[in-house]
Design a protein around this motif. Structure first.
Motif, short mmCIF file in Angstrom:
data_model
loop_
_atom_site.label_atom_id
_atom_site.label_comp_id
_atom_site.label_asym_id
_atom_site.label_seq_id
_atom_site.Cartn_x
_atom_site.Cartn_y
_atom_site.Cartn_z
N THR A 41 2.56 -2.17 -29.90
CA THR A 41 3.31 -3.33 -30.37
C THR A 41 4.45 -2.91 -31.29
OG1 THR A 41 1.31 -4.68 -30.22
CG2 THR A 41 3.09 -5.56 -31.54
N LYS A 42 4.18 -1.96 -32.18
CA LYS A 42 5.24 -1.47 -33.07
C LYS A 42 6.38 -0.84 -32.26
CE LYS A 42 2.54 -0.61 -37.23
NZ LYS A 42 1.99 0.41 -38.15
N LYS A 43 6.01 -0.07 -31.25
CA LYS A 43 7.03 0.60 -30.40
C LYS A 43 7.87 -0.45 -29.68
CE LYS A 43 7.54 4.00 -26.75
NZ LYS A 43 6.86 4.88 -25.79
N SER A 59 -16.59 0.75 -31.87
CA SER A 59 -15.69 1.89 -32.00
C SER A 59 -14.65 1.89 -30.88
CB SER A 59 -16.49 3.19 -31.97
OG SER A 59 -15.63 4.30 -31.94
N SER A 60 -15.08 1.59 -29.67
CA SER A 60 -14.16 1.54 -28.53
C SER A 60 -13.09 0.48 -28.75
CB SER A 60 -14.91 1.25 -27.23
OG SER A 60 -15.73 2.31 -26.89
N LEU A 109 -9.08 0.72 -29.22
CA LEU A 109 -8.19 -0.11 -28.42
C LEU A 109 -7.23 -0.87 -29.32
CD1 LEU A 109 -7.28 -1.50 -25.80
CD2 LEU A 109 -9.18 -3.10 -26.11
N GLY A 110 -7.75 -1.43 -30.42
CA GLY A 110 -6.90 -2.17 -31.36
C GLY A 110 -5.82 -1.29 -31.96
N ASN A 111 -6.19 -0.04 -32.31
CA ASN A 111 -5.19 0.89 -32.86
C ASN A 111 -4.12 1.21 -31.83
OD1 ASN A 111 -6.48 1.00 -35.32
ND2 ASN A 111 -7.68 2.80 -34.81
#
Length: 126
Positions: free
Chosen positions: A100-102, A87-88, A92-94
């Motif tokens: 990255t999108k920003k 879950s952690s 972190l991936g999200n």
């Protein structure tokens, strides 16, 4: 006999329910490794992963997840460790995806500005 039973039964029952772990003293997310060591000492077990380091304190039944030098998460209950770690890392991936999108949008904006500047500079030279 009933008096002895009334006195000892709660003690025996409560001791059977306890898992033997102590309360983790005031360790919280955001603390650095040195602060944790000063508070509860070196961990008996350490595990380095690619993006995190796990410090396990069996006496407290806790595992601290460090990212860089900072406590990222605190997990308890041995059977929940894998789920908590997963879950952690998912969180972190999200966060990494959003970041990255920003950065990608900012690079696109910067690229368009540079193209416009190059177009203006090229047209001035003609």
């Amino acid at each position: 006999m009933k008096a002895v039973f009334k006195i000892f039964f709660p003690v025996i029952f409560l001791s059977a329910c306890a898992d033997g772990s102590k309360e983790l003293p005031n360790v919280s997310q955001g603390m650095n490794k040195q602060q944790v060591i000063q508070l509860i000492g070196e961990p008996p077990k350490r595990k380095n992963l690619a993006v995190a380091e796990l410090w396990t304190y069996p006496d407290y039944n806790k595992t601290l997840i460090f990212r860089s030098d900072t406590v990222y998460d605190i997990i308890s209950a041995s059977t929940l460790k894998v789920d908590s770690i997963e879950s952690s890392f998912k969180n972190l991936g999200n966060k990494l995806k959003r970041g990255t999108k920003k950065v990608g949008k900012e690079l696109d904006t910067l690229g368009k500005k540079l193209e416009g500047k190059l177009d203006r500079d090229t047209s001035k030279k003609k």
